[in-house]
Design a protein around this motif. Structure first.
Motif, mmCIF file in Angstrom:
data_model
loop_
_atom_site.group_PDB
_atom_site.id
_atom_site.type_symbol
_atom_site.label_atom_id
_atom_site.label_comp_id
_atom_site.label_asym_id
_atom_site.label_seq_id
_atom_site.Cartn_x
_atom_site.Cartn_y
_atom_site.Cartn_z
ATOM 1 N N LYS A 43 39.087 46.242 43.685
ATOM 2 C CA LYS A 43 38.081 47.270 43.944
ATOM 3 C C LYS A 43 37.357 46.921 45.234
ATOM 4 N N PRO A 44 36.888 47.941 45.943
ATOM 5 C CA PRO A 44 36.152 47.662 47.178
ATOM 6 C C PRO A 44 34.801 47.018 46.880
ATOM 7 N N VAL A 45 34.378 46.192 47.801
ATOM 8 C CA VAL A 45 33.089 45.511 47.685
ATOM 9 C C VAL A 45 32.004 46.458 48.179
ATOM 10 N N PRO A 46 30.965 46.674 47.385
ATOM 11 C CA PRO A 46 29.864 47.519 47.861
ATOM 12 C C PRO A 46 29.251 46.923 49.135
ATOM 13 N N ALA A 47 28.793 47.786 50.005
ATOM 14 C CA ALA A 47 28.277 47.367 51.308
ATOM 15 C C ALA A 47 27.202 46.288 51.198
ATOM 16 N N GLU A 48 26.342 46.384 50.201
ATOM 17 C CA GLU A 48 25.250 45.404 50.085
ATOM 18 C C GLU A 48 25.744 44.002 49.734
ATOM 19 N N HIS A 49 26.974 43.884 49.230
ATOM 20 C CA HIS A 49 27.537 42.573 48.895
ATOM 21 C C HIS A 49 28.664 42.155 49.834
ATOM 22 N N ASP A 50 29.024 43.032 50.752
ATOM 23 C CA ASP A 50 30.098 42.728 51.698
ATOM 24 C C ASP A 50 29.521 41.926 52.867
ATOM 25 N N THR A 51 29.271 40.660 52.592
ATOM 26 C CA THR A 51 28.606 39.769 53.538
ATOM 27 C C THR A 51 29.548 38.649 53.956
ATOM 28 N N ASP A 52 29.157 37.923 54.992
ATOM 29 C CA ASP A 52 29.925 36.743 55.395
ATOM 30 C C ASP A 52 30.031 35.761 54.235
ATOM 31 N N THR A 53 28.954 35.618 53.494
ATOM 32 C CA THR A 53 28.950 34.689 52.359
ATOM 33 C C THR A 53 29.974 35.108 51.313
ATOM 34 N N PHE A 54 30.010 36.388 50.967
ATOM 35 C CA PHE A 54 31.004 36.864 50.004
ATOM 36 C C PHE A 54 32.414 36.594 50.513
ATOM 37 N N ARG A 55 32.666 36.888 51.780
ATOM 38 C CA ARG A 55 33.995 36.669 52.342
ATOM 39 C C ARG A 55 34.365 35.181 52.331
ATOM 40 N N LYS A 56 33.398 34.302 52.510
ATOM 41 C CA LYS A 56 33.659 32.861 52.428
ATOM 42 C C LYS A 56 34.015 32.458 50.997
ATOM 43 N N VAL A 57 33.299 33.002 50.032
ATOM 44 C CA VAL A 57 33.609 32.725 48.617
ATOM 45 C C VAL A 57 35.042 33.138 48.314
ATOM 46 N N VAL A 58 35.406 34.343 48.721
ATOM 47 C CA VAL A 58 36.752 34.862 48.460
ATOM 48 C C VAL A 58 37.804 34.009 49.156
ATOM 49 N N ALA A 59 37.579 33.675 50.408
ATOM 50 C CA ALA A 59 38.556 32.871 51.153
ATOM 51 C C ALA A 59 38.752 31.514 50.509
ATOM 52 N N MET A 60 37.671 30.878 50.100
ATOM 53 C CA MET A 60 37.794 29.563 49.469
ATOM 54 C C MET A 60 38.497 29.661 48.122
ATOM 55 N N ALA A 61 38.209 30.723 47.379
ATOM 56 C CA ALA A 61 38.851 30.906 46.074
ATOM 57 C C ALA A 61 40.361 31.141 46.251
ATOM 58 N N ARG A 62 40.709 31.971 47.201
ATOM 59 C CA ARG A 62 42.133 32.282 47.427
ATOM 60 C C ARG A 62 42.902 31.098 47.990
ATOM 61 N N ASP A 63 42.246 30.289 48.777
ATOM 62 C CA ASP A 63 42.898 29.111 49.376
ATOM 63 C C ASP A 63 42.960 27.927 48.409
ATOM 64 N N GLY A 64 42.339 28.090 47.242
ATOM 65 C CA GLY A 64 42.328 27.005 46.265
ATOM 66 C C GLY A 64 41.391 25.874 46.619
ATOM 67 N N LYS A 65 40.485 26.091 47.561
ATOM 68 C CA LYS A 65 39.570 25.045 47.993
ATOM 69 C C LYS A 65 38.438 24.795 47.011
ATOM 70 N N LEU A 66 38.321 25.662 46.004
ATOM 71 C CA LEU A 66 37.249 25.485 45.023
ATOM 72 C C LEU A 66 37.726 24.741 43.790
ATOM 73 N N VAL A 67 38.989 24.395 43.772
ATOM 74 C CA VAL A 67 39.558 23.690 42.623
ATOM 75 C C VAL A 67 39.404 22.189 42.861
ATOM 76 N N ARG A 68 38.797 21.534 41.903
ATOM 77 C CA ARG A 68 38.607 20.095 42.011
ATOM 78 C C ARG A 68 39.801 19.357 41.425
ATOM 79 N N GLU A 69 40.130 18.259 42.045
ATOM 80 C CA GLU A 69 41.260 17.460 41.539
ATOM 81 C C GLU A 69 40.777 16.378 40.599
#
Length: 69
Positions: A43-69
């Motif tokens: 779903k599209p991100v509402p404009a009020e939440h479409d921030t650099d911070t949100f995009r960083k969260v998504v990028a880190m989640a997709r790259d697996g950088k938020l998974v601890r070993e």
């Protein structure tokens, strides 16, 4: 979503500026059922939440950088 947002906070909270922190706090107020489709791109991100911070969260989640070993 707790793991995604919590992992992001663990890695970034100490270096966030005021605007990033406010954007992150706003994401914490969104229900998981609403937030998850934004993160997955179902779903599209509402404009009020479409921030650099949100995009960083998504990028880190997709790259697996938020998974601890």
């Amino acid at each position: 979503m707790d793991l995604v947002l919590g992992g992001f906070a663990d890695l970034n909270i100490g270096t966030m500026g005021d605007a990033d922190f406010e954007a992150f706090e706003a994401l914490l107020g969104v229900s998981d059922t609403e937030l998850m489709p934004w993160v997955t791109g179902e779903k599209p991100v509402p404009a009020e939440h479409d921030t650099d911070t949100f995009r960083k969260v998504v990028a880190m989640a997709r790259d697996g950088k938020l998974v601890r070993e």
